[in-house]
Design a protein around this motif. Structure first.
Motif, mmCIF file in Angstrom:
data_model
loop_
_atom_site.group_PDB
_atom_site.id
_atom_site.type_symbol
_atom_site.label_atom_id
_atom_site.label_comp_id
_atom_site.label_asym_id
_atom_site.label_seq_id
_atom_site.Cartn_x
_atom_site.Cartn_y
_atom_site.Cartn_z
ATOM 1 N N ASN A 319 -3.158 42.744 24.376
ATOM 2 C CA ASN A 319 -2.161 44.184 24.025
ATOM 3 C C ASN A 319 -4.020 43.860 22.662
ATOM 4 O O ASN A 319 -3.783 43.831 21.271
ATOM 5 N N PHE A 320 -5.166 44.037 22.510
ATOM 6 C CA PHE A 320 -5.824 44.543 21.647
ATOM 7 C C PHE A 320 -6.311 44.935 20.744
ATOM 8 O O PHE A 320 -5.982 45.540 19.771
ATOM 9 N N ASP A 321 -4.861 46.513 21.030
ATOM 10 C CA ASP A 321 -4.874 47.223 20.480
ATOM 11 C C ASP A 321 -2.987 47.772 20.423
ATOM 12 O O ASP A 321 -2.982 47.867 21.189
ATOM 13 N N LEU A 322 -2.146 47.297 19.073
ATOM 14 C CA LEU A 322 -0.970 47.666 19.738
ATOM 15 C C LEU A 322 -0.367 48.643 20.108
ATOM 16 O O LEU A 322 -1.048 49.950 19.558
ATOM 17 N N PRO A 323 0.295 49.341 20.904
ATOM 18 C CA PRO A 323 0.389 50.424 21.088
ATOM 19 C C PRO A 323 1.002 51.322 20.311
ATOM 20 O O PRO A 323 2.513 50.553 19.152
ATOM 21 N N SER A 324 1.342 52.523 19.643
ATOM 22 C CA SER A 324 2.573 53.296 18.753
ATOM 23 C C SER A 324 3.581 53.255 19.283
ATOM 24 O O SER A 324 4.720 53.368 18.767
ATOM 25 N N LYS A 325 3.692 53.479 20.681
ATOM 26 C CA LYS A 325 5.495 53.301 20.985
ATOM 27 C C LYS A 325 6.048 52.290 21.690
ATOM 28 O O LYS A 325 5.130 51.786 22.718
ATOM 29 N N PRO A 326 7.154 51.351 21.389
ATOM 30 C CA PRO A 326 7.190 50.418 21.466
ATOM 31 C C PRO A 326 7.564 50.150 23.783
ATOM 32 O O PRO A 326 7.311 49.081 23.534
ATOM 33 N N GLU A 327 8.026 51.323 24.335
ATOM 34 C CA GLU A 327 8.273 51.132 25.092
ATOM 35 C C GLU A 327 6.716 50.772 25.591
ATOM 36 O O GLU A 327 7.090 50.164 27.500
ATOM 37 N N THR A 328 6.006 51.275 25.322
ATOM 38 C CA THR A 328 4.436 50.920 26.463
ATOM 39 C C THR A 328 4.101 49.404 26.348
ATOM 40 O O THR A 328 3.340 49.015 27.356
ATOM 41 N N TYR A 329 4.506 49.019 25.223
ATOM 42 C CA TYR A 329 3.908 47.409 25.038
ATOM 43 C C TYR A 329 4.913 46.579 26.678
ATOM 44 O O TYR A 329 4.641 46.327 26.954
ATOM 45 N N VAL A 330 6.250 46.885 26.875
ATOM 46 C CA VAL A 330 6.920 46.551 27.993
ATOM 47 C C VAL A 330 6.567 46.501 28.718
ATOM 48 O O VAL A 330 6.224 46.377 30.023
ATOM 49 N N HIS A 331 6.096 48.112 29.052
ATOM 50 C CA HIS A 331 5.460 48.388 30.598
ATOM 51 C C HIS A 331 3.592 48.004 30.524
ATOM 52 O O HIS A 331 3.302 47.069 31.455
ATOM 53 N N ARG A 332 2.778 47.434 29.479
ATOM 54 C CA ARG A 332 1.846 46.771 29.683
ATOM 55 C C ARG A 332 2.121 45.142 30.051
ATOM 56 O O ARG A 332 1.029 44.331 31.111
#
Length: 411
Positions: A319-332
């Motif tokens: 994750n070079f840039d962290l996502p603003s939506k936490p769910e996106t982190y889980v998907h990634r």
């Protein structure tokens, strides 16, 4: 449970077996019987849980009796609408694999590619159409696509569809289909706007929720690096040289960021390719193919371009840039450690992304391990950069002295 218990017919079971699948995933186990009973369905399940087969297999089963219509006599009876071209192509590929031993024909239509070959295939007659919203409406306007015979309408990745601004198109497409149809809505997350859409287009739907969106897979080793924003590229190179090996997907927030990182990695002799929304369809497909074949081992992508892409056995996600939506982190990070394998998730956090870490940890209900032993630590007192626009040095409505001098007076 195995697939035979789901009451699927033999040609479909044979195709599934040839792909090496014998037991359905949880979403397939729950959704397939509901779809075969002709109920409308809302299903929430993360990427990588086998959602496509959960609707593809029962749709093929339901259309099996109508498969022998002559080519020209074929009517589009199942419509799957998908937000991105990659996802649409992947869904079509799955339908083709599972329908190997049937006469059912599937095709895909999407923007960014020539419309004429798509028209030719549609004129020949297909049973199942996979489409992105814009191109589908174009073809309907030109009377090439007839949606009067649709029996099953599927909205895949509904949350992404709404995030990308397709809500009006989706509603229009739904209205063009017969009112008596089965509607299936699949979404990775269930925000209010997805529920609102579901309530407006589904009739008395059954609900299937598979694992909360907040759980991260067991085999993922998650690490967090606090790093100043300008040093992220240095840290990325440092980790690629010393720590992270194998096949890697790197997520960036913007298309510009994707291009910039790709150039840097190529200059440093890494085999990297990239995908984002501004690339041509052929360019995106080429990049994906070279990554899947192993010609490149690093894929740099934005979230929208990478959503739903099926990439097996990733070794790591950055994750070079962290996502603003936490769910996106889980998907990634859910793209690694699939099917019982292990994988790494490395997240870079600059001073202005600390709030994202808080919301991610709240969602996944655990603290991500912080790796402090690296060459580019962030000063704990570092404040987020504030970009102030520089105003003009001249007062509004006042001409500069120079322009006054140049002006020739008429008096």
């Amino acid at each position: 449970m195995n697939f035979k218990e789901l009451k699927l017919n033999r040609p479909i079971l044979r195709a599934i077996a040839e792909q090496g699948y014998d037991t359905p995933t949880l979403v397939q186990e729950k959704a397939i019987p509901v779809i075969l009973e002709k109920h409308d369905l809302i299903a929430s399940a993360q990427t990588g849980t086998g959602k496509t087969a959960a609707f593809a297999l029962p749709i093929l089963q339901q259309l099996f009796d109508k498969q022998d219509a002559p080519k020209k006599g074929k009517k589009i009876r199942a419509l799957i609408v998908s937000p991105t071209r990659e996802l649409a192509l992947q869904i079509e590929e799955n339908f083709k694999v599972y329908s190997t031993y049937t006469n059912l024909r599937t095709t895909v239509v999407f923007g960014g590619a020539s419309i004429e070959p798509q028209k030719d295939i549609l004129r020949k007659g297909v049973d199942i159409l996979v489409a992105t919203p814009g191109r589908l409406l174009d073809l309907h306007k030109q009377d090439i696509v007839n949606l009067d015979y649709i029996e099953t309408f599927v909205l895949d990745e509904a949350d992404l569809m709404l995030d990308m601004g397709f809500i009006d198109d989706v509603k229009k497409i739904e209205r063009l289909c017969p009112s008596e149809k089965q509607t299936l809505l699949f979404s990775a997350t269930m925000p209010y706007k997805v529920e609102h859409l579901a309530n407006s287009i589904l009739t008395d739907p059954k609900k299937v929720f598979v694992a909360p969106n907040s759980a991260t897979a067991k085999g993922i080793h998650e690490l967090l690096y606090f790093v100043p924003k300008p040093k992220k590229i240095e840290l990325c190179l440092h980790l690629l040289r010393n720590t992270i090996k194998g096949t890697i997907v790197i997520f960036r927030r913007t298309k510009y960021g994707v291009d910039k990182l790709e150039k840097t990695l190529l200059r440093n002799n890494y085999k990297a390719v990239s995908i984002h929304g501004d690339k041509s369809q052929s360019g995106r497909q080429e990049a994906l193919n070279s990554f899947k074949k192993g010609d490149a081992n690093i894929l740099i992508a934005t979230d929208v371009a990478a959503r739903g892409i099926d990439i097996d056995s990733l070794d790591a996600v950055i994750n070079f840039d962290l996502p603003s939506k936490p769910e996106t982190y889980v998907h990634r990070i859910g793209r690694t450690a699939r099917a019982g394998k292990s994988g790494g998730a490395y997240s870079f956090c600059s001073a202005d992304e600390k709030a994202y870490v808080v919301s991610i940890q709240k969602l996944i209900n655990k603290h991500i391990t912080v790796e402090e032993d690296h060459p580019y630590p962030l000063d704990p007192k570092a404040k987020p950069e504030v970009h102030k626009k520089k105003g003009s040095k001249h007062k509004k409505g006042r001409k500069s002295i120079a322009s006054k001098k140049k002006k020739k007076r008429w008096y």
